[in-house]
Design a protein around this motif. Structure first.
Motif, PDB file in Angstrom:
ATOM      1  N   HIS A  63      18.599  57.792  48.000  1.00 24.41           N
ATOM      2  CA  HIS A  63      17.696  58.069  47.081  1.00 24.41           C
ATOM      3  C   HIS A  63      16.862  56.965  46.325  1.00 24.41           C
ATOM      4  O   HIS A  63      17.230  56.347  45.708  1.00 24.41           O
ATOM      5  N   PRO A  64      15.511  57.257  46.312  1.00 23.85           N
ATOM      6  CA  PRO A  64      14.410  56.058  46.014  1.00 23.85           C
ATOM      7  C   PRO A  64      14.879  55.867  44.336  1.00 23.85           C
ATOM      8  O   PRO A  64      14.917  56.801  43.694  1.00 23.85           O
ATOM      9  N   GLY A  65      15.264  54.562  44.066  1.00 27.75           N
ATOM     10  CA  GLY A  65      15.478  54.098  42.558  1.00 27.75           C
ATOM     11  C   GLY A  65      16.811  53.437  42.396  1.00 27.75           C
ATOM     12  O   GLY A  65      17.108  53.119  41.513  1.00 27.75           O
ATOM     13  N   PHE A  66      17.752  54.000  43.505  1.00 25.31           N
ATOM     14  CA  PHE A  66      18.825  53.359  43.528  1.00 25.31           C
ATOM     15  C   PHE A  66      18.914  52.054  44.352  1.00 25.31           C
ATOM     16  O   PHE A  66      18.328  52.186  45.566  1.00 25.31           O
ATOM     17  N   ALA A  67      19.658  50.855  44.112  1.00 16.81           N
ATOM     18  CA  ALA A  67      19.756  49.830  44.676  1.00 16.81           C
ATOM     19  C   ALA A  67      20.963  49.288  44.595  1.00 16.81           C
ATOM     20  O   ALA A  67      21.175  48.602  43.546  1.00 16.81           O
ATOM     21  N   GLY A  68      21.731  48.952  45.508  1.00 13.54           N
ATOM     22  CA  GLY A  68      23.227  48.012  45.436  1.00 13.54           C
ATOM     23  C   GLY A  68      24.292  48.910  44.825  1.00 13.54           C
ATOM     24  O   GLY A  68      23.833  49.980  44.382  1.00 13.54           O
ATOM     25  N   ILE A  69      25.412  48.454  44.868  1.00 13.02           N
ATOM     26  CA  ILE A  69      26.668  48.864  44.324  1.00 13.02           C
ATOM     27  C   ILE A  69      27.047  48.211  43.399  1.00 13.02           C
ATOM     28  O   ILE A  69      27.233  46.818  43.529  1.00 13.02           O
ATOM     29  N   MET A  70      27.839  48.814  42.438  1.00 14.25           N
ATOM     30  CA  MET A  70      28.704  48.288  41.526  1.00 14.25           C
ATOM     31  C   MET A  70      30.116  48.800  41.712  1.00 14.25           C
ATOM     32  O   MET A  70      30.430  49.714  41.517  1.00 14.25           O
ATOM     33  N   LEU A  78      35.108  44.677  49.692  1.00 17.39           N
ATOM     34  CA  LEU A  78      35.226  44.185  51.003  1.00 17.39           C
ATOM     35  C   LEU A  78      34.989  45.312  52.175  1.00 17.39           C
ATOM     36  O   LEU A  78      34.336  45.459  53.082  1.00 17.39           O
ATOM     37  N   TRP A  79      35.799  46.348  51.799  1.00 13.99           N
ATOM     38  CA  TRP A  79      35.448  47.569  52.580  1.00 13.99           C
ATOM     39  C   TRP A  79      34.309  48.169  52.576  1.00 13.99           C
ATOM     40  O   TRP A  79      33.555  48.416  53.950  1.00 13.99           O
ATOM     41  N   LEU A  80      33.607  48.355  51.601  1.00 21.53           N
ATOM     42  CA  LEU A  80      32.344  48.756  51.615  1.00 21.53           C
ATOM     43  C   LEU A  80      31.124  47.652  52.276  1.00 21.53           C
ATOM     44  O   LEU A  80      29.980  48.153  52.728  1.00 21.53           O
ATOM     45  N   ALA A  81      31.369  46.504  52.215  1.00 21.46           N
ATOM     46  CA  ALA A  81      30.561  45.358  52.773  1.00 21.46           C
ATOM     47  C   ALA A  81      30.953  45.210  54.350  1.00 21.46           C
ATOM     48  O   ALA A  81      30.180  44.810  54.843  1.00 21.46           O
ATOM     49  N   GLY A  82      31.641  46.140  54.591  1.00 24.06           N
ATOM     50  CA  GLY A  82      32.190  46.353  56.168  1.00 24.06           C
ATOM     51  C   GLY A  82      33.143  45.396  56.714  1.00 24.06           C
ATOM     52  O   GLY A  82      33.400  45.094  57.945  1.00 24.06           O
ATOM     53  N   LEU A  89      27.741  49.622  53.595  1.00 21.17           N
ATOM     54  CA  LEU A  89      27.163  50.495  52.914  1.00 21.17           C
ATOM     55  C   LEU A  89      26.082  49.668  52.026  1.00 21.17           C
ATOM     56  O   LEU A  89      24.937  50.379  51.822  1.00 21.17           O
ATOM     57  N   SER A  90      26.316  48.314  51.841  1.00 21.59           N
ATOM     58  CA  SER A  90      25.186  47.763  51.041  1.00 21.59           C
ATOM     59  C   SER A  90      25.334  46.201  51.401  1.00 21.59           C
ATOM     60  O   SER A  90      26.648  45.901  51.732  1.00 21.59           O
ATOM     61  N   ASP A  91      24.546  45.468  51.384  1.00 24.30           N
ATOM     62  CA  ASP A  91      24.703  43.915  51.301  1.00 24.30           C
ATOM     63  C   ASP A  91      24.417  43.374  49.859  1.00 24.30           C
ATOM     64  O   ASP A  91      24.271  42.581  49.784  1.00 24.30           O
ATOM     65  N   ASP A  92      24.481  44.306  48.742  1.00 27.21           N
ATOM     66  CA  ASP A  92      24.414  43.907  47.511  1.00 27.21           C
ATOM     67  C   ASP A  92      25.427  44.584  46.772  1.00 27.21           C
ATOM     68  O   ASP A  92      25.066  45.653  46.235  1.00 27.21           O
ATOM     69  N   ALA A 116      27.991  36.934  51.794  1.00 29.92           N
ATOM     70  CA  ALA A 116      26.664  36.884  51.275  1.00 29.92           C
ATOM     71  C   ALA A 116      26.411  38.129  50.553  1.00 29.92           C
ATOM     72  O   ALA A 116      25.273  38.478  50.308  1.00 29.92           O
ATOM     73  N   SER A 117      27.281  39.047  50.704  1.00 33.89           N
ATOM     74  CA  SER A 117      26.948  40.415  50.144  1.00 33.89           C
ATOM     75  C   SER A 117      27.582  40.676  48.838  1.00 33.89           C
ATOM     76  O   SER A 117      27.068  41.763  47.889  1.00 33.89           O
ATOM     77  N   ILE A 118      28.518  39.997  48.474  1.00 33.63           N
ATOM     78  CA  ILE A 118      29.478  40.480  47.237  1.00 33.63           C
ATOM     79  C   ILE A 118      29.497  39.139  46.215  1.00 33.63           C
ATOM     80  O   ILE A 118      29.368  38.078  46.576  1.00 33.63           O
ATOM     81  N   THR A 119      29.380  39.944  44.877  1.00 36.33           N
ATOM     82  CA  THR A 119      29.328  38.951  43.647  1.00 36.33           C
ATOM     83  C   THR A 119      30.464  39.102  42.905  1.00 36.33           C
ATOM     84  O   THR A 119      30.970  40.590  42.614  1.00 36.33           O
ATOM     85  N   LEU A 120      31.333  38.172  42.645  1.00 36.41           N
ATOM     86  CA  LEU A 120      32.467  38.569  41.612  1.00 36.41           C
ATOM     87  C   LEU A 120      32.312  38.362  40.213  1.00 36.41           C
ATOM     88  O   LEU A 120      31.061  37.416  39.750  1.00 36.41           O
ATOM     89  N   MET A 121      32.869  39.052  39.404  1.00 33.17           N
ATOM     90  CA  MET A 121      32.762  38.743  38.048  1.00 33.17           C
ATOM     91  C   MET A 121      33.651  37.700  36.955  1.00 33.17           C
ATOM     92  O   MET A 121      34.680  37.672  37.489  1.00 33.17           O
TER      93      MET A 121
END
Ligand SMILES: Cc1ncc(COP(=O)(O)O)c(C=O)c1O
Length: 402
Positions: A63-70, A78-82, A89-92, A116-121
């Motif tokens: 859907h336009p307006g959505f970008a990236g996964i939290m 890791l699963w969602l990043a393949g 599903l996403s590279d962000d 390169a796709s996942i950011t840790l908190m």
């Protein structure tokens, strides 16, 4: 809600054996469009915990307006990043809560695409130590996001209005953690997150209590003002140390206000897609209930009482009655005050129960969004008066992360 709504759902699902869960795609799409409208041009990072179904995460991201996964855990990310061999599903993907899963961190550190796709908190130097121990030699620097405490503390730390989250609160504290990140090998500063649960997750129109509603709206207004100043100052202080790819804030309940802050580059939302019960009482929006579950009536123990099978799918949080599912259709059903929603049986009371026979369905809404998916392997997707697809929840794919 109307008899015709119930008739439509029952026509659509006539071939299914209850209990089962559905997502009404027309409502889901309408809710997605409304979230995008309220975000007012600021991209929405999709909170996966509030969806917990890969098919619908994909649909929302299309859907336009959505970008990236939290995401909510690193194994999930890791699963969602393949990284487990599925299509990414996403590279962000931002993992919104700190992880201490050292084997997952080690997997991340060994996988160039995931790293390169996942950011840790992080919100504490101890997180940096743990990451360094788990991943002493990553294939590329691991991306980190600083979590910031958004609570409003009008009288200092003795009075906290907001969630207990990060210990990082001031611009100086955020800059100090940013410097600590930039000095370490193997990690890099990627983003900043400040989620205002006391505004985004608390409806400001509590039913039957207008005085409390006025009080809540005044508190939220002040908290919003305080946070807007502090968030901007924190972003300035951190940007003086290192560049930030993103500054994330907000949730379903605050998209229309958080997105107005210049310092915020993206907002987060998920619950608004399913529009569960806890999101019914906000002055700024009305979503359409999209996720429902149906239980069969298995007993008629007395006049004005019909007993459904199962139903005790309580939502996490305070443990107050608003965490119970809402009996939704037919309208007018209520719980027994001594039994509530039961593990295997739920008596439903009221005049509407008189019209229910053994084998009929009752429709309920979960209080929260994604938690419903922990009880059902499948979501039946309804369009108009037809089920057009059946898609697995995380649980249906054998994945339970929390
Ligand atoms: C960090 C963070 N951001 C945003 C949200 C908002 O998510 P939702 O829109 O599903 O309420 C949450 C919900 O708990 C959260 O923890």
């Amino acid at each position: 809600m109307s008899t015709s709504e119930r008739a439509r759902l029952e026509t659509a699902t006539a071939g299914l054996s209850a209990p089962f869960a559905v997502v009404d795609l027309d409502a889901f799409r309408g809710n997605a469009a409304d979230l995008v409208r309220r975000a007012n041009g600021t991209p929405i990072r999709l909170a996966s915990k509030s969806v917990r179904c890969r098919h619908l995460i994909r649909a929302a991201l299309a859907h336009p307006g959505f970008a990236g996964i939290m995401a909510y855990t690193l194994p999930e990310a890791l699963w969602l990043a393949g990284a487990d061999g599925d299509e990414p599903l996403s590279d962000d993907i931002l993992v919104a809560y700190p992880t201490t899963d050292t084997s997952a961190i080690a997997r991340l550190a060994a996988d160039p695409r995931a790293a390169a796709s996942i950011t840790l908190m992080v919100d504490h130097p101890a997180h940096l130590d743990l990451i360094a121990r788990a991943a002493p030699d990553p294939v590329r620097p691991l991306r980190l996001c600083i979590d910031v405490d958004t609570s409003w503390q009008p009288l200092g730390p003795r009075l906290r209005i907001g969630a207990h989250r990060s210990p990082v609160r001031s611009p100086a504290q955020a800059a100090r953690l940013a410097r600590a990140i930039t000095r370490r090998p193997g990690v890099e500063l990627d983003g900043l997150m400040a989620y205002e649960a006391q505004i985004a997750g608390v409806g400001d129109l509590p039913p039957g209590n207008p005085a409390y509603g006025r009080f809540l709206r005044a508190v939220q207004r002040r908290s919003r003002r305080e946070l807007a100043h502090r968030r901007a100052a924190i972003v300035r202080a951190v940007r003086a140390v290192a560049d930030l790819r993103f500054v994330n804030g907000g949730g379903t309940g605050s998209l229309h206000t958080t997105s107005r802050e210049r310092a915020v580059t993206e907002v987060a939302a998920g619950s608004g897609l399913y529009h569960p019960r806890l999101f019914d009482h906000y002055s700024a929006f009305t979503g359409r209930p999209a996720a429902l579950f149906a239980l069969p009536i298995v007993r008629r123990p007395a006049r004005g009482a019909a007993t459904a099978l199962g139903g005790g799918y309580l939502a996490s949080g305070t443990g107050d009655p608003d965490r119970l599912p809402q009996p939704y259709l037919p309208a007018g059903l209520s719980y027994s005050s001594t039994q509530g929603a039961g593990e295997v049986q739920t008596p439903l009371l009221g005049a509407a129960a008189e019209g229910l026979e053994i084998g009929d369905l009752v429709w309920l809404r979960h209080a929260k969004a994604g938690e419903l998916c922990e009880h059902f392997p499948t979501l039946h997707l309804v369009e108009g008066d037809r089920v057009t697809a059946a898609v697995p929840t995380y649980r249906g794919e054998g994945r339970t992360f929390l």
